[in-house]
Write an enzyme that holds these catalytic residues in place. Structure first.
Site, PDB file in Angstrom:
ATOM      1  CB  SER A  56      29.123  30.753  46.529  1.00  0.00           C
ATOM      2  OG  SER A  56      29.066  30.637  47.946  1.00  0.00           O
ATOM      3  CE1 TYR A  89      34.378  29.024  46.636  1.00  0.00           C
ATOM      4  CE2 TYR A  89      32.852  30.084  48.152  1.00  0.00           C
ATOM      5  CZ  TYR A  89      33.120  29.122  47.190  1.00  0.00           C
ATOM      6  OH  TYR A  89      32.115  28.269  46.778  1.00  0.00           O
TER       7      TYR A  89
HETATM    8  N1  LIG Z   1      29.097  22.765  48.339  1.00  0.00           N
HETATM    9  C1  LIG Z   1      28.709  23.973  48.700  1.00  0.00           C
HETATM   10  O1  LIG Z   1      28.307  24.216  49.847  1.00  0.00           O
HETATM   11  C2  LIG Z   1      28.697  25.091  47.676  1.00  0.00           C
HETATM   12  C3  LIG Z   1      28.063  26.295  48.018  1.00  0.00           C
HETATM   13  C4  LIG Z   1      28.055  27.335  47.108  1.00  0.00           C
HETATM   14  C5  LIG Z   1      28.668  27.173  45.874  1.00  0.00           C
HETATM   15  N2  LIG Z   1      29.285  25.997  45.555  1.00  0.00           N
HETATM   16  C6  LIG Z   1      29.935  25.880  44.246  1.00  0.00           C
HETATM   17  O2  LIG Z   1      29.428  24.761  43.584  1.00  0.00           O
HETATM   18  C7  LIG Z   1      30.389  24.340  42.590  1.00  0.00           C
HETATM   19  C8  LIG Z   1      30.531  22.833  42.631  1.00  0.00           C
HETATM   20  O3  LIG Z   1      31.162  22.460  43.841  1.00  0.00           O
HETATM   21  P1  LIG Z   1      30.677  21.225  44.738  1.00  0.00           P
HETATM   22  O4  LIG Z   1      30.117  21.799  45.967  1.00  0.00           O
HETATM   23  O5  LIG Z   1      29.887  20.276  43.937  1.00  0.00           O
HETATM   24  O6  LIG Z   1      32.106  20.615  45.170  1.00  0.00           O
HETATM   25  P2  LIG Z   1      32.925  19.342  44.680  1.00  0.00           P
HETATM   26  O7  LIG Z   1      32.181  18.096  44.955  1.00  0.00           O
HETATM   27  O8  LIG Z   1      34.271  19.508  45.299  1.00  0.00           O
HETATM   28  O9  LIG Z   1      33.009  19.550  43.116  1.00  0.00           O
HETATM   29  C9  LIG Z   1      33.913  20.457  42.518  1.00  0.00           C
HETATM   30  C10 LIG Z   1      34.124  20.016  41.087  1.00  0.00           C
HETATM   31  O10 LIG Z   1      35.005  20.948  40.442  1.00  0.00           O
HETATM   32  C11 LIG Z   1      35.988  20.209  39.738  1.00  0.00           C
HETATM   33  N3  LIG Z   1      37.213  20.982  39.590  1.00  0.00           N
HETATM   34  C12 LIG Z   1      37.969  21.537  40.567  1.00  0.00           C
HETATM   35  N4  LIG Z   1      39.039  22.133  40.028  1.00  0.00           N
HETATM   36  C13 LIG Z   1      38.956  21.953  38.678  1.00  0.00           C
HETATM   37  C14 LIG Z   1      39.785  22.330  37.576  1.00  0.00           C
HETATM   38  N5  LIG Z   1      40.923  23.011  37.739  1.00  0.00           N
HETATM   39  N6  LIG Z   1      39.374  21.983  36.333  1.00  0.00           N
HETATM   40  C15 LIG Z   1      38.242  21.276  36.152  1.00  0.00           C
HETATM   41  N7  LIG Z   1      37.432  20.888  37.146  1.00  0.00           N
HETATM   42  C16 LIG Z   1      37.794  21.226  38.401  1.00  0.00           C
HETATM   43  C17 LIG Z   1      36.199  18.941  40.567  1.00  0.00           C
HETATM   44  O11 LIG Z   1      36.672  17.887  39.754  1.00  0.00           O
HETATM   45  P3  LIG Z   1      38.201  17.387  39.613  1.00  0.00           P
HETATM   46  O12 LIG Z   1      38.809  17.505  40.974  1.00  0.00           O
HETATM   47  O13 LIG Z   1      38.030  15.979  39.137  1.00  0.00           O
HETATM   48  O14 LIG Z   1      38.817  18.271  38.583  1.00  0.00           O
HETATM   49  C18 LIG Z   1      34.770  18.644  40.984  1.00  0.00           C
HETATM   50  O15 LIG Z   1      34.110  17.909  39.980  1.00  0.00           O
HETATM   51  C19 LIG Z   1      31.673  25.118  42.896  1.00  0.00           C
HETATM   52  O16 LIG Z   1      31.798  26.180  41.988  1.00  0.00           O
HETATM   53  C20 LIG Z   1      31.431  25.645  44.301  1.00  0.00           C
HETATM   54  O17 LIG Z   1      32.159  26.827  44.554  1.00  0.00           O
HETATM   55  C21 LIG Z   1      29.293  24.946  46.421  1.00  0.00           C
END
Ligand SMILES: NC(=O)c1ccc[n+]([C@@H]2O[C@H](COP(=O)([O-])OP(=O)(O)OC[C@H]3O[C@@H](n4cnc5c(N)ncnc54)[C@H](OP(=O)(O)O)[C@@H]3O)[C@@H](O)[C@H]2O)c1
Length: 243
Positions: free
Chosen positions: A139, A152
């Site tokens: 991130s 984070y």
């Molecule tokens: N969205 C942003 O602005 C942003 C920016 C920078 C980085 N990121 C990174 O991108 C990645 C994906 O996030 P996203 O933005 O797509 O958010 P999201 O839609 O909330 O997706 C997060 C995913 O992680 C899974 N997850 C959470 N805890 C878990 C666990 N204990 N075991 C297995 N799976 C788990 C969730 O599935 P379940 O709940 O079904 O387990 C979900 O599929 C993350 O690492 C996040 O930090 C996001």
């Protein structure tokens, strides 16, 4: 690679957001995908949409042995593992004064240890087969510390450092390590914010259009599509208007 396919990819956090978008893009590019997360119903729906190129496996990445079971099952079902995408993550940020320490533990267990367990699970197989791709989603929070998101940010900068070490250790074994470093993306991540002050602040500070998760999937595919001697170390990708 197997059966004329582009390869087999394991994706963590495939039940929503960036993980689900990446699964769709990889299948469109000829990959078999193993969809992992905790919400089985969401994984099953996506697997049904993607057909025989997809398999759903429920796993919690913070379970030490969970990803080893996923790798074993992937080898049994698809016969190989070419790509691991460490994407699962959570962001229950708050100031140090207001933070719930359980949230700290969750972020460290999922965002950092989850990535490490994934690497450890897939590495013996990739070393044996003489190559592979390990992609981790960090991130921009891991590039520069700011108030409120200390833990984070610490998990995400730790992932970047771990991935760079991995790149140096395994490059000569033809394993490419790639960090994808997104800015703000339109996903369900904000739902993991439990602190009401932070929720309110997010609503007022984000006054620009968020990236579609497909933009992150495109960046991942770009890195994977390079010739094997080209390793994309890191891609930073933000909305144009984000500071
Ligand atoms: N969205 C942003 O602005 C942003 C920016 C920078 C980085 N990121 C990174 O991108 C990645 C994906 O996030 P996203 O933005 O797509 O958010 P999201 O839609 O909330 O997706 C997060 C995913 O992680 C899974 N997850 C959470 N805890 C878990 C666990 N204990 N075991 C297995 N799976 C788990 C969730 O599935 P379940 O709940 O079904 O387990 C979900 O599929 C993350 O690492 C996040 O930090 C996001």
């Amino acid at each position: 690679m197997n059966n004329g396919k582009s390869g087999t990819a394991i994706i963590t956090g495939a039940s929503s957001g960036i993980g689900a978008a990446t699964a769709r893009s990889l299948v469109a590019q000829g990959y078999d995908v193993v969809l992992t997360a905790r919400r089985e119903d969401r994984l099953d729906m996506l697997a049904t949409e993607l057909g025989s190129s997809a398999m759903a496996l429920a796993v919690d990445v913070s379970d030490r042995d969970g990803m080893s079971r996923v790798v074993a099952e992937t080898l049994r079902h698809f016969g190989g593992v070419d790509v691991l995408i460490n994407n699962a993550g959570t962001m229950p940020v708050a100031s140090f004064a207001e933070a719930d320490m359980d949230d700290w533990d969750r972020m460290i267990d999922i965002n950092l240890k989850g990535v490490l367990y994934g690497i450890k699970a897939v590495l013996p197989h990739m070393l044996r087969q003489g190559g592979g791709d390990i992609v981790s989603i960090a991130s921009i929070a891991g590039l520069r510390a700011t108030a409120i998101n200390g833990v984070y940010a610490a998990t995400k900068s730790a992932v970047r450092f771990a991935m760079e070490s991995l790149r140096q250790e395994t490059g000569r074994s033809a394993i490419r390590s790639t960090i994808i470093t997104p800015g703000a993306v339109d996903t369900e991540l904000e739902a993991s914010v439990t602190n009401s002050n932070v929720r309110q602040a997010l609503e007022t500070t984000i006054d620009f259009k968020l990236l579609d998760p497909s933009a992150i999937a495109d960046a991942i595919l770009y890195a994977l599509a390079q010739p094997r001697n080209v390793c994309i170390g890191e891609i930073v990708i933000r909305p144009t208007a984000q500071a």
